[in-house]
Every structure is written in C-alpha cells, then in structure tokens.
Design a protein around this motif. Structure first.
Motif, mmCIF file in Angstrom:
data_model
loop_
_atom_site.group_PDB
_atom_site.id
_atom_site.type_symbol
_atom_site.label_atom_id
_atom_site.label_comp_id
_atom_site.label_asym_id
_atom_site.label_seq_id
_atom_site.Cartn_x
_atom_site.Cartn_y
_atom_site.Cartn_z
ATOM 1 N N LYS A 27 0.966 -1.238 -0.147
ATOM 2 C CA LYS A 27 -0.094 0.145 -0.020
ATOM 3 C C LYS A 27 0.941 1.204 -0.015
ATOM 4 O O LYS A 27 1.602 1.566 0.749
ATOM 5 C CB LYS A 27 -0.891 0.024 1.262
ATOM 6 C CG LYS A 27 -2.181 1.031 1.199
ATOM 7 C CD LYS A 27 -2.981 0.836 2.488
ATOM 8 C CE LYS A 27 -4.118 1.664 2.563
ATOM 9 N NZ LYS A 27 -5.071 1.498 1.460
ATOM 10 N N ASN A 124 -10.688 6.949 3.739
ATOM 11 C CA ASN A 124 -9.890 5.693 3.603
ATOM 12 C C ASN A 124 -10.349 4.297 4.188
ATOM 13 O O ASN A 124 -9.859 3.557 4.763
ATOM 14 C CB ASN A 124 -8.554 5.740 4.129
ATOM 15 C CG ASN A 124 -7.566 4.683 3.768
ATOM 16 O OD1 ASN A 124 -7.627 4.427 2.868
ATOM 17 N ND2 ASN A 124 -6.555 4.444 4.642
ATOM 18 N N ASP A 129 -15.077 6.589 -3.784
ATOM 19 C CA ASP A 129 -14.319 7.621 -4.336
ATOM 20 C C ASP A 129 -14.754 8.869 -4.681
ATOM 21 O O ASP A 129 -15.828 8.555 -5.453
ATOM 22 C CB ASP A 129 -13.338 6.921 -5.453
ATOM 23 C CG ASP A 129 -12.204 5.920 -4.771
ATOM 24 O OD1 ASP A 129 -11.990 6.003 -3.501
ATOM 25 O OD2 ASP A 129 -11.554 5.368 -5.497
ATOM 26 N N ARG A 131 -13.754 11.071 -7.755
ATOM 27 C CA ARG A 131 -12.735 10.787 -8.770
ATOM 28 C C ARG A 131 -12.751 11.941 -9.789
ATOM 29 O O ARG A 131 -13.678 12.425 -10.241
ATOM 30 C CB ARG A 131 -13.208 9.613 -9.511
ATOM 31 C CG ARG A 131 -12.784 8.494 -9.067
ATOM 32 C CD ARG A 131 -12.995 7.044 -9.537
ATOM 33 N NE ARG A 131 -12.607 5.977 -8.646
ATOM 34 C CZ ARG A 131 -12.860 4.626 -9.345
ATOM 35 N NH1 ARG A 131 -13.113 4.429 -10.387
ATOM 36 N NH2 ARG A 131 -12.187 3.627 -8.214
ATOM 37 N N GLY A 191 -7.478 7.779 1.436
ATOM 38 C CA GLY A 191 -7.103 6.783 0.470
ATOM 39 C C GLY A 191 -6.841 7.576 -0.891
ATOM 40 O O GLY A 191 -7.601 8.550 -1.171
ATOM 41 N N ASN A 193 -5.512 7.406 -5.088
ATOM 42 C CA ASN A 193 -4.581 6.594 -6.093
ATOM 43 C C ASN A 193 -4.685 7.720 -7.193
ATOM 44 O O ASN A 193 -5.460 8.507 -7.622
ATOM 45 C CB ASN A 193 -5.489 5.545 -6.492
ATOM 46 C CG ASN A 193 -4.409 4.445 -6.989
ATOM 47 O OD1 ASN A 193 -3.274 4.694 -7.558
ATOM 48 N ND2 ASN A 193 -4.869 3.171 -7.141
ATOM 49 N N TYR A 206 -2.051 2.817 -12.846
ATOM 50 C CA TYR A 206 -2.283 3.168 -11.547
ATOM 51 C C TYR A 206 -1.157 3.441 -10.802
ATOM 52 O O TYR A 206 0.026 2.485 -11.138
ATOM 53 C CB TYR A 206 -3.180 2.418 -10.683
ATOM 54 C CG TYR A 206 -4.654 2.410 -11.056
ATOM 55 C CD1 TYR A 206 -5.433 3.350 -10.685
ATOM 56 C CD2 TYR A 206 -5.182 1.367 -11.836
ATOM 57 C CE1 TYR A 206 -6.759 3.374 -11.111
ATOM 58 C CE2 TYR A 206 -6.590 1.361 -12.205
ATOM 59 C CZ TYR A 206 -7.427 2.500 -11.550
ATOM 60 O OH TYR A 206 -8.613 2.353 -12.167
ATOM 61 N N ASN A 208 -0.841 3.336 -7.492
ATOM 62 C CA ASN A 208 -0.870 2.143 -6.545
ATOM 63 C C ASN A 208 -1.686 0.959 -7.128
ATOM 64 O O ASN A 208 -2.503 1.079 -7.780
ATOM 65 C CB ASN A 208 -1.845 2.472 -5.203
ATOM 66 C CG ASN A 208 -1.720 1.394 -4.131
ATOM 67 O OD1 ASN A 208 -1.020 1.456 -3.133
ATOM 68 N ND2 ASN A 208 -2.465 0.387 -4.117
ATOM 69 N N SER A 217 -10.970 -1.663 -8.024
ATOM 70 C CA SER A 217 -10.133 -0.611 -7.643
ATOM 71 C C SER A 217 -10.240 0.015 -6.535
ATOM 72 O O SER A 217 -9.390 0.605 -5.936
ATOM 73 C CB SER A 217 -9.594 0.126 -9.031
ATOM 74 O OG SER A 217 -10.736 0.889 -9.117
ATOM 75 N N THR A 221 -6.126 1.152 -2.898
ATOM 76 C CA THR A 221 -5.806 2.339 -3.146
ATOM 77 C C THR A 221 -4.548 2.586 -2.179
ATOM 78 O O THR A 221 -4.258 1.715 -1.271
ATOM 79 C CB THR A 221 -6.882 3.241 -2.355
ATOM 80 O OG1 THR A 221 -7.101 3.203 -1.237
ATOM 81 C CG2 THR A 221 -8.079 3.226 -3.472
#
Length: 800
Positions: A27, A124, A129, A131, A191, A193, A206, A208, A217, A221
């Motif tokens: 991670k 997290n 998410d 985005r 969290g 990414n 990505y 991560n 996905s 993260t």
C-alpha cells in the motif's frame, strides 16, 4: 543436493508469485506539503512549493498487461500540496508529444484523448471515491465511484489546467475541500490513487497497483499523509435556474417561462441533502421510442439529473425505477358512448423532490428519497351537449425510498430497502421491502449474494407477494463460475415505483467462463463464457424459457473488438404473457440465435461498428434477420460525426392482436424495422460545444393470416376475424444544442428540438413519403434557452 529440473521450476515459480503478490499487496504512501504560497492553476508547476513536494512515481499497468511497470520513456510523477482551502496536484507525464491524443469534448465525455486522474477517499474506508479526471485537451470529468458504479452525473467545483511540453504533458489541479468528504480529525489519512491513460496504446496505469484478479480498484488504493489542521467547509450550494420555451406545432404557438432552484447541503461531514424546487427537465435527452407490440411496457433510461446523480445507494435491490415518478397517470377512465376523451395527459408533473444520503464512520449507508407529484385531470366531452368535465386520473402522490446499507470488510454488505407509494384518496397504494446481501471473501475470490423481497398492494383487491434470489460463484482467476436461482410468486408486484415484467416462475442458471489475465501473441483480452438457463411456470411446471449459450469477447493487439454469441433453445417453451389472459399460454417452438459483433479501434479517424444477427425457429419460415452498421469519422480534435443504421426483418411473426368474445386472436405477420441515427459534435473549446442528435424510427407490418389460440397453446386458422391490422409507424426526433460552461458548475444552453409521430393502418414502404408526411403534417418544434448558475456559499459570503 543438486536441484532437479522440476524443483528448479517450482522454486522459480514461487519467486515469481511472491514478487507479484508483494507488488499488489503493498500500500504505497505519499505526503502532502502544507503551503502558504499562492498557486496559479496554469499547468506550469513553476511555483517554488512544487519543488519541495515528494514525488509519487512507479506507475503500474492496469490493462492490458496487468502488473507491468511503466516504461522509462513514459514515466509519471505526481506531487501533492495543500493549504486551508484546497488540495493541489501536479503531474508530469512523459511521452512523445506526437503520441498524445487530444480530442476536445464537453465535460464528463472522455472521447479519444490521454487522461490523468486523481481518486480520493477522505475516510480511507474503501466505500466511495471522489474521482477527478482531466484530458490532454483540458476537458474535466468527475464522478462519485462505488465498488460497482461510477456516477458521472455528479459535478463538483474544481480547477485544472494542462500544458503540452516537448517531453510530454503537465497537469495542474486544485480541488477545494468543499468538493470532498472527510472527517474533522486533526490529522487526515486519505485513500488515494493516481490514474493515467495512454490512449494511443489503450494502456491504463495506476500509481498504487490494482490487481484485476482481486476485485474493484476502489479497495486497492494508496495512502495520502501529511494533511493536518484543516476544517471541513460548509457544504452549501445553490443552483438557481431560469429557462424559456417557445413551441410551434399544428395546435398553435406557445411561450413558457420557468424558474427554480436546486439546493445541496452538507448536513455533516458524512451526509448530504439534495433538494429540487420547481423542477425543469425540458432539455433532457429524448426517449428512443419504439412501436411496442408485446405484452410489456417499454423501459426508458433516466435522463433527469436529480434522479441520476448520487443514486447508487438507492439502486440496492433493483426496486427503484425513477421514471415512475412523474410518469404516466395510474388511473383509468370509463365513459359512456355519448362521451369522448378530449385531453389525456401522458405524464404527471413533479412538484418537488428531496434526497438525503451518506455513510457513517462504521460503514452504515443511509439513503432517503422523497418526491411529490400533483393532481392530474383528464378532460371528457359530451358529444351531445358539447359540455366538458374534468376527471381525476392521478391524485397527489408521495413516493418514498429508504435504504440502510451496512458495509463491512471493505467488500461486503447487507442492505434493507423499502419503497412506498401513497396516493391520496381511494387510489392504489403500494409498499415493497427487501433484504439484500452481497458477501465476498477477504481476497475477493468467492461471492455469495441474493435477496428476499415482499410486496403489498392496496387496491380494489389487496395482494401480497414475495420473491427470492440466491447466487454463488468464484469471481477471480482465469476460470470462474456462478450458479443462481430465482423464485418469484404470482402476486409479487413492485411496479408502482419499480419495473417488473414477469412473475410466477422459478429458474436455475449456471455459468462458467475462462479469460486471459495478460496479453498473448494474438489478444489483449479474451473471455469465453458458457451459460445454461431454465425457467419454469410455478403452477404448471411448464418450461417458460430454456437455452444453452456460449459467447466470446476479445480485443486484438490492434485494439479491435470482436465478439461472438450463439444461443440454442433445444426445447419448445410456453409463453404465459403474450395471450394477455391469466392462465393461458402460447407454444413457442425451439430455435437458434447467433450474432457477430466487430468494433474497430476508435483511436483511428475512421472506425466502424457492425453486427449481423440471425434467429431461426423450428417453425417453417419463422426467422429474424438483423444488421447494425455504425461508421464514425473524427475530422479533427473538434469535429466528429457518427451514423448508425439498424435493420430488422421479422418473418412469420405470431402475436396477439385482439379478443373476440371468448376467442384470443393472434396474427401471423411480416414486420420490417429500420432505424437511422446521426450524432455529431463540434467543440469550440473544452467549455463550449455544439451537439447534434437525430433519429428516425420506421416500422411496418403486414398481416398474412389471423389465428385462434387453443387451450393447448397451439394456433389454428381463424376465418371470422376480418379487421385490418396492418400498420406503418414513424417516430422522428431531432436535437441541435449549444452548451457553454461559462463558470465552474454554471451552464448556458440553447436547444432547438423538433419531433413527430405518425401511424397508419396500412403498409407504406416508401421511405421518402413517410418522411414527407412527418415533416409536413406532424412536426412539433421547440426552442429553449436555459441558464443555471452554481453558487458556493463559501464564495458567496465573501460577496456579502
């Protein structure tokens, strides 16, 4: 002792597996640096603060070659800064500038371009998410993402800029805290990414690593550290709007003005209230209506923003079909021969709607949606006295949805769902409840899911019903399988706020599949799936549906898509719905269906989608032939046109048309359907676009013979029914729109729309005559102008 060849092979395999596992298990973490310097969002990263921030590098490919590290010539580097107002991201994406694709598009439209994205989870917890994407052409895309869904109808206020350099391209982003959700803790652990798409090679990376073999996905993260002593801002937004409409049709001309407001309020750091006051959906996309000769209604997509944004939690259990809200009236009209209906509204007006949704720190998601529609009347005229009267066909109606969704272990959930429709007075009421579960093992290798639903309808005759579904399977690896079963009772009914076509049956289904996890010498992706399905009527145990199916989906090394599908129904089945009378059925002979679908790589200026299909029945001359062809051409990064042609010929089709005393009348007919569609867009820039959508749907059918349905399900010749049931039906829609995002979240749009519908009781095979009749006799034209302005309370208070 010297190693044997097998031992050496096994140890080497162990080392490879250990390395791969460690690559995905890690991670990654990066640190945000607090700044006081003002950051100008210009895509240059020339402020001194950027040089002080740690670098997040080492992106790993997600597809097509999952797990492969990015090449040095395409290295990606991301830095993170923050202050009391926002978090800032700077990305340096190396590449040959000639390889960077940059088609311009309107917001939330990815098109053919390279992209960079930031995925943020303020808690997290693997639940949701926020985005944010930006293309190499500067177009913004944003969405709310959950484990199985990305909701692009959600729009936030944030800022971005891109710059093409001689070594690739640079992205600079500013995301205000008002666009995010996070706790009030002194130190934040988010969290995070970072995502990159190299469009020319259809490669996605990505920061991560995300293992396609593990699952979503959203649970894979990295970690963003370093953010301290920030305060969640007041999340209060006002979106006032005003619109004007001018319509011109055969009934006359009319001008209408509307004004209203949407409100979004953050009740706390977890829950949000959305309210719509005096709604206006006049510029939503048109429905692709067809001539529906079957026993079930046509289902339409939801295009109204309020009912598409942030509704993932409300879709638990598949009990909600929001087109019911403001849809067709539920009441019926019975009138004597001396009266006629002169005005019958096709939909009910929405008064207002509100929804509250969010998730607690312990993973409990709560969603409440409520909407109210107004009284709706039909107008009845007495043909003798010419006097008119009003008849209530829909009272004031309250629609309510409640969802409690408890998530645990970041990948599983148990939910309770309730939908309720209460109509004022003696009209029908309905209530449906469901318990839904979706359970996954810790490594996302196996899944157990299902539900139990109970419905109650209060009408002239009260009815209760229930249904239950269970599914279990393996969800990871090259080989996967799934087994499921569904039972639904005769009186289960969720159609007041949901949509359901068939009841009173049970089924058994089994599916196995094989896929490649990394590219081979011939394919980037390849999946073959086999499926066996059987469905039985509860009371008679007759086979309602049964087939064996095999399908192949593949992407070549040149990123062309090829798919195949073959479905065999080896037994006669029985249709209990087409006769329209409870307990009656029609026998359907065994059949075989096949299609091939090819879609060339959209990166090319010219691309083509094509799908031929054929269905052959065991019954003589009973066939269906279909062809879909859709060429597209990208003239430049600004201009693109897409044409679609869809042809279907249904020969010797047999379907219900009428009742004659106790006789159920079917017809044998040949039916042809042709649909022509054209879409195009011209992007002046990434905030201003002109869009075109046109569709002409044309179908005609000739009755060859009338038939009577026997109690055995067979059809025999009927010589007494002699009504003409030939038909020709046309539906035309045309939208030409101009859209300008003149400020963050604020939009000015102009729409010219015309549409027409025509139906004849004869067969008209002349295409030009059909169009001429539509345009000369039935055309309805609408001009509309709409202005929406997004006001952030945190900004507005500074004005005051």
């Amino acid at each position: 002792m010297p190693l044997t060849r097998n031992r050496l092979k096994n140890r080497l395999l162990f080392v490879i597996l250990t390395f791969t596992t460690s690559l995905y298990a890690q991670k990654r973490a990066t640190t945000a640096i607090r700044i006081t310097e003002k950051i100008t969002i210009d895509g240059k990263l020339d402020e001194n603060s950027w040089s002080l921030a740690p670098e997040a590098t080492g992106f790993v490919m997600y597809e097509p070659d999952n797990g492969k590290k990015e090449s040095p010539e395409k290295q990606s580097t991301v830095k993170v800064l923050y202050d009391d107002e926002a978090v800032y991201f700077g990305a340096i994406l190396q590449d040959n500038p000639e390889n960077i694709m940059r088609e311009i598009a309107l917001r939330d439209d990815f098109k053919t371009a390279d992209h960079f994205g930031v995925f943020i989870n303020g808690y997290n917890d693997g639940q949701q998410d926020f985005r944010f994407y930006v293309s190499a052409a500067g177009t913004q895309m944003d969405c709310l993402a959950t484990q199985n869904n990305e909701d692009y109808s959600w729009d936030a206020i944030w800022y971005s800029s891109v710059k093409i350099t001689d070594k690739g391209w640079v992205v600079e982003m500013k995301i205000p805290y008002a666009a995010l959700r996070f706790s009030e803790k002194e130190e934040q652990f988010w969290g995070i990414n970072f995502y990159r798409e190299v469009r020319k090679y259809r490669q996605k990376f990505y920061w991560n690593p995300v293992d396609k073999n593990v699952g979503s996905s959203i649970v894979q993260t990295g970690l963003l550290e370093g953010i301290k002593n920030i305060t969640p801002p007041t999340r209060l937004f006002f979106i006032p709007y005003t619109s004007a409409y001018y319509s011109d049709n055969e009934d006359g001309k009319e001008t209408t003005f509307k004004a209203g407001m949407d409100i979004k309020y953050g009740i706390n750091d977890s829950f949000t209230l959305d309210a719509i006051l005096i709604p206006d959906f006049g510029q939503t996309a048109f429905d692709e209506v067809v001539l529906n000769l079957g026993p079930f209604e046509q289902q339409f997509n939801e295009n109204r923003p309020f009912f598409t944004e942030g509704t993932d939690i409300f879709n638990k259990g598949d009990l909600l079909y929001t087109r019911r809200i403001g849809g067709a009236p539920s009441g019926t009209i019975t009138i004597p021969e001396s009266e006629e209906v002169t005005e019958l509204p096709s939909k009910v007006n929405l008064i207002n709607a509100v929804k509250v949704s969010g998730r607690t720190a312990k993973g409990l998601g709560i969603g409440i949606m409520n909407a109210i529609t107004e009284r709706t009347y039909a107008t009845i005229k007495n043909t003798n006295s010419n006097e008119s009267r009003k008849v209530l066909i829909e009272p004031v109606t309250n629609y309510n949805v409640l969802v409690l969704d408890q998530r645990f272990r970041r990948n599983s959930s148990v939910s309770f769902v309730n939908t309720n429709v209460t109509r004022n007075g003696s009209f029908r009421d309905a209530n449906v409840s469901a318990l839904v579960y979706d359970l996954n093992t810790r490594d996302n290798s196996y899944n157990l899911s299902g539900d139990f639903k109970f419905s109650q309808v209060n009408d002239i005759e009260d009815k209760t019903g229930y249904s239950s579904y269970i599914s279990a399977g393996k969800t990871s690896g090259k080989y996967r399988y799934n087994f499921s079963s569904y039972y639904i009772s005769k009186d289960f009914n969720n159609n007041d706020l949901g949509i359901l076509f068939t009841t009173n049956y049970y089924n058994l289904n089994g599916e196995v599949s094989y896929r490649i996890l990394n590219p081979t010498k011939h394919y980037n992706t390849f999946t073959v799936t086999g499926n066996v399905y059987s469905e039985f009527h509860n009371e008679t145990n007759r086979l309602q549906d049964g087939y064996a199916e095999i399908s192949v989906n593949s992407t070549t090394l040149k990123n062309d898509y090829i798919g195949y599908n073959l479905e065999v129904k080896p037994f006669d089945t029985y249709d209990f719905y087409e006769p329209r009378i409870e307990g009656r059925f029609v026998k359907i002979p065994k059949s075989i269906y096949g299609n091939i679908y090819f879609s060339s790589n959209y990166n090319r200026k010219f691309a083509l989608d094509i799908q031929p299909e054929i269905w052959i029945s065991d019954e003589e001359r009973r066939n269906y032939y279909g062809m879909f062809i859709s060429p597209r051409y990208r003239f430049s990064n600004k201009l693109q046109m897409i044409y679609s042609f869809n042809y279907g010929l249904d020969t010797n089709n047999k379907g219900w048309i009428a009742f004659e005393e106790d006789d159920i009348i079917f017809t044998r007919r040949d039916r042809t359907t042709i649909t022509n569609s054209l879409t195009g867009k011209y992007s002046v820039n990434n905030k201003m676009t002109i869009n075109l959508t046109a569709r002409h749907y044309w179908t005609y059918g000739e009755n060859l013979e009338y038939l009577s349905l026997q109690n055995t399900g067979e059809l025999t010749e009927n010589s007494t029914f002699n009504e003409n049931r030939d038909f020709t039906y046309n539906n035309w829609n045309f939208d030409l729109s101009y859209t300008w995002w003149f400020a963050p979240g604020s939009q000015l749009s102009f729409l010219y729309r015309n549409n027409a519908v025509a139906r004849f009781d004869n067969v008209n095979r002349n295409y030009r005559k059909n169009l001429d009749f539509l345009f000369n006799n039935k055309l309805n034209s609408i001009f509309s102008l709409s202005l929406r302005y997004y006001i952030d309370f945190n900004t507005a208070k500074n004005w005051i």
